[in-house]
Design a protein around this motif. Structure first.
Motif, PDB file in Angstrom:
ATOM      1  N   LEU A   1      11.962 -10.834 -19.651  1.00 23.85           N
ATOM      2  CA  LEU A   1      12.343  -9.695 -19.917  1.00 23.85           C
ATOM      3  C   LEU A   1      11.406  -8.564 -19.639  1.00 23.85           C
ATOM      4  N   TYR A   2      10.229  -8.852 -19.558  1.00 28.19           N
ATOM      5  CA  TYR A   2       8.910  -8.050 -19.043  1.00 28.19           C
ATOM      6  C   TYR A   2       9.148  -7.751 -17.769  1.00 28.19           C
ATOM      7  N   LEU A   3       9.438  -8.753 -16.989  1.00 26.34           N
ATOM      8  CA  LEU A   3       9.474  -8.519 -15.415  1.00 26.34           C
ATOM      9  C   LEU A   3      10.709  -7.707 -15.052  1.00 26.34           C
ATOM     10  N   LEU A   4      11.892  -7.877 -15.847  1.00 30.76           N
ATOM     11  CA  LEU A   4      13.140  -7.297 -15.540  1.00 30.76           C
ATOM     12  C   LEU A   4      12.824  -5.717 -15.786  1.00 30.76           C
ATOM     13  N   LEU A   5      12.091  -5.312 -17.100  1.00 30.42           N
ATOM     14  CA  LEU A   5      11.939  -3.889 -17.487  1.00 30.42           C
ATOM     15  C   LEU A   5      10.905  -3.210 -16.466  1.00 30.42           C
ATOM     16  N   ILE A   6       9.890  -3.900 -15.722  1.00 33.21           N
ATOM     17  CA  ILE A   6       9.056  -3.257 -15.026  1.00 33.21           C
ATOM     18  C   ILE A   6       9.456  -3.232 -13.579  1.00 33.21           C
ATOM     19  N   HIS A   7      10.613  -4.124 -13.193  1.00 30.68           N
ATOM     20  CA  HIS A   7      11.056  -3.989 -11.795  1.00 30.68           C
ATOM     21  C   HIS A   7      11.452  -2.802 -11.080  1.00 30.68           C
ATOM     22  N   PRO A   8      10.971  -2.476  -9.876  1.00 31.46           N
ATOM     23  CA  PRO A   8      11.014  -1.099  -9.393  1.00 31.46           C
ATOM     24  C   PRO A   8      12.083  -1.214  -8.293  1.00 31.46           C
ATOM     25  N   LYS A   9      12.278  -0.285  -7.629  1.00 27.41           N
ATOM     26  CA  LYS A   9      13.293  -0.078  -6.409  1.00 27.41           C
ATOM     27  C   LYS A   9      12.637  -0.815  -5.224  1.00 27.41           C
ATOM     28  N   GLN A  10      13.313  -1.466  -4.278  1.00 29.42           N
ATOM     29  CA  GLN A  10      12.857  -1.966  -3.369  1.00 29.42           C
ATOM     30  C   GLN A  10      12.082  -0.827  -2.361  1.00 29.42           C
ATOM     31  N   LYS A  11      10.831  -1.290  -1.553  1.00 31.98           N
ATOM     32  CA  LYS A  11      10.408  -0.254  -1.008  1.00 31.98           C
ATOM     33  C   LYS A  11      11.361   0.469   0.085  1.00 31.98           C
ATOM     34  N   ASN A  12      10.919   1.970   0.247  1.00 28.86           N
ATOM     35  CA  ASN A  12      11.425   2.840   1.029  1.00 28.86           C
ATOM     36  C   ASN A  12      10.646   2.859   2.392  1.00 28.86           C
ATOM     37  N   LYS A  13      11.347   2.569   3.480  1.00 27.75           N
ATOM     38  CA  LYS A  13      10.547   2.666   4.587  1.00 27.75           C
ATOM     39  C   LYS A  13      10.058   3.993   5.083  1.00 27.75           C
ATOM     40  N   ASN A  14      10.914   5.167   4.609  1.00 25.57           N
ATOM     41  CA  ASN A  14      10.292   6.369   4.672  1.00 25.57           C
ATOM     42  C   ASN A  14       8.938   6.888   4.188  1.00 25.57           C
ATOM     43  N   LEU A  15       8.559   5.827   3.175  1.00 26.90           N
ATOM     44  CA  LEU A  15       7.106   6.081   2.751  1.00 26.90           C
ATOM     45  C   LEU A  15       5.938   6.122   3.748  1.00 26.90           C
ATOM     46  N   ASP A  16       6.060   5.151   4.623  1.00 29.30           N
ATOM     47  CA  ASP A  16       5.146   4.899   5.806  1.00 29.30           C
ATOM     48  C   ASP A  16       4.640   6.033   6.358  1.00 29.30           C
ATOM     49  N   ALA A  17       5.691   7.453   6.238  1.00 25.21           N
ATOM     50  CA  ALA A  17       5.189   8.668   6.561  1.00 25.21           C
ATOM     51  C   ALA A  17       3.928   9.029   5.842  1.00 25.21           C
ATOM     52  N   PHE A  18       3.744   8.671   4.721  1.00 24.00           N
ATOM     53  CA  PHE A  18       2.816   9.192   3.746  1.00 24.00           C
ATOM     54  C   PHE A  18       1.481   8.410   4.000  1.00 24.00           C
ATOM     55  N   LYS A  19       1.540   7.305   4.605  1.00 26.29           N
ATOM     56  CA  LYS A  19       0.265   6.405   4.402  1.00 26.29           C
ATOM     57  C   LYS A  19      -0.757   6.683   5.389  1.00 26.29           C
ATOM     58  N   ASN A  20      -0.743   7.479   6.371  1.00 26.30           N
ATOM     59  CA  ASN A  20      -1.701   7.925   7.369  1.00 26.30           C
ATOM     60  C   ASN A  20      -2.376   9.377   6.951  1.00 26.30           C
ATOM     61  N   HIS A  21      -2.313   9.501   5.646  1.00 28.37           N
ATOM     62  CA  HIS A  21      -2.866  10.743   5.023  1.00 28.37           C
ATOM     63  C   HIS A  21      -3.745  10.850   4.020  1.00 28.37           C
ATOM     64  N   PHE A  22      -4.818  11.318   3.872  1.00 29.34           N
ATOM     65  CA  PHE A  22      -5.211  11.826   2.570  1.00 29.34           C
ATOM     66  C   PHE A  22      -4.560  13.003   1.720  1.00 29.34           C
ATOM     67  N   PHE A  23      -4.171  12.815   0.538  1.00 28.70           N
ATOM     68  CA  PHE A  23      -3.647  13.811  -0.076  1.00 28.70           C
ATOM     69  C   PHE A  23      -4.509  14.606  -0.998  1.00 28.70           C
ATOM     70  N   ALA A  24      -4.751  15.884  -0.757  1.00 28.18           N
ATOM     71  CA  ALA A  24      -5.651  16.825  -1.622  1.00 28.18           C
ATOM     72  C   ALA A  24      -4.949  17.323  -2.768  1.00 28.18           C
ATOM     73  N   HIS A  25      -5.564  16.742  -3.795  1.00 28.13           N
ATOM     74  CA  HIS A  25      -5.092  17.125  -5.276  1.00 28.13           C
ATOM     75  C   HIS A  25      -5.075  18.419  -5.623  1.00 28.13           C
ATOM     76  N   ARG A  26      -3.876  19.045  -5.770  1.00 26.92           N
ATOM     77  CA  ARG A  26      -3.818  20.585  -6.222  1.00 26.92           C
ATOM     78  C   ARG A  26      -4.374  21.392  -4.932  1.00 26.92           C
ATOM     79  N   GLY A  27      -3.974  20.848  -3.827  1.00 25.40           N
ATOM     80  CA  GLY A  27      -4.792  21.378  -2.521  1.00 25.40           C
ATOM     81  C   GLY A  27      -6.246  20.963  -2.395  1.00 25.40           C
ATOM     82  N   TYR A  28      -6.776  21.591  -1.534  1.00 26.61           N
ATOM     83  CA  TYR A  28      -8.054  21.639  -1.054  1.00 26.61           C
ATOM     84  C   TYR A  28      -9.043  22.774  -1.634  1.00 26.61           C
ATOM     85  N   PHE A  29      -9.661  22.656  -2.856  1.00 29.75           N
ATOM     86  CA  PHE A  29     -10.334  23.707  -3.605  1.00 29.75           C
ATOM     87  C   PHE A  29     -11.682  23.347  -4.082  1.00 29.75           C
ATOM     88  N   ASP A  30     -12.203  24.384  -4.541  1.00 29.58           N
ATOM     89  CA  ASP A  30     -13.752  24.504  -4.939  1.00 29.58           C
ATOM     90  C   ASP A  30     -13.565  24.896  -6.576  1.00 29.58           C
TER      91      ASP A  30
END
Length: 265
Positions: free
Chosen positions: A10-39
């Protein structure tokens, strides 16, 4: 023994996600600036300047959206103006015209509209759009989609609210969606016990079917996160990395959201 096995299933069924989306690969070569790059001295978080600074430094962008009283979609993190404007007032109680009068952290910067932010980023870098859970989250989700549906750039949405993620699953399934979470026993003690258990352990994944999980760095050893990463092989986003040591310790994560340092240096 049978009861234990059924509980685990039951626990495994509850947490089971969607299959991987191949379009996520476009995000993986980047660092993401949290709320932009600020001081937060000269360049303020979640402002046009912080997003321009991120683009100039070749960082992708994470940002927050929520609705004003008159249903304008703005880019702002807190639900209250106290930290950023020194005014103890809820954002949802203000119109956008009112918010424009308030200066952020004693600078000339003001809270921007999401539409203006999108025009600034204009597809130059990928963006992660966090939809804040406060207020009428379905209306916020719908209005967010109206801004994104004709946007020419790489983007995804995420939220701490599983029902926001579920809304996109049911209505806009082609948009990459992520479930944000943390240890709510420590980070939000005002929640009921059942909400802390459910949200901390991602027990609503069966409803929202996220393409990725975004989890706070300090709590990556959460059992649900480990199972999702190593058994279900879901993409894992880590936030918020604040130094090189934390970055080095996050190598198992697919996407990094950072602030307070330059991960390239």
């Amino acid at each position: 023994m049978i009861i234990i096995i059924l509980f685990i299933l039951l626990y495994l069924l509850l947490i089971h996600p969607k299959q991987k989306n191949k379009n996520l690969d476009a995000f993986k070569n980047h660092f993401f600036a949290h709320r932009g790059y600020f001081d937060n001295v000269e360049i303020i978080e979640n402002t046009i300047s912080s997003f321009e600074n991120a683009i100039n430094n070749k960082f992708a962008i994470e940002l927050d959206v929520q609705l004003t009283k008159d249903e304008k979609l703005i880019v702002f993190h807190d639900d209250n103006l106290l930290r950023m404007c020194n005014i103890n007032k809820k954002v949802s109680d203000c119109t956008y015209e009112e918010l424009k009068q308030y200066k952020l952290l004693n600078t000339n910067s003001t809270i921007p509209l999401f539409s203006d932010v999108l025009n600034t980023i204009a597809g130059k870098v990928p963006i992660i759009v966090e939809i804040k859970p406060e207020g009428d989250y379905i209306k916020t989700s719908k209005i967010t989609f109206t801004h994104l549906e004709n946007y020419h750039g790489i983007f995804c949405i995420e939220s701490f609210n599983p029902f926001v993620v579920e809304y996109f699953k049911n209505n806009h399934p082609n948009i990459i969606r992520g479930q944000l979470s943390t240890n709510f026993f420590i980070e939000n003690k005002n929640l009921s016990l059942i909400k802390k258990v459910v949200l901390t352990n991602l027990l609503l994944n069966f409803k929202s079917k996220p393409h990725f999980i975004a989890y706070e760095y300090k709590y990556l050893k959460n059992i649900s996160v480990l199972i999702l990463k190593h058994i279900f092989n879901i993409s894992l986003v880590v936030y918020t990395i604040k130094n090189k040591k934390e970055l080095s310790n996050s190598k198992q994560c697919d996407i990094v959201i950072f602030d307070s340092f330059n991960p390239y240096l």
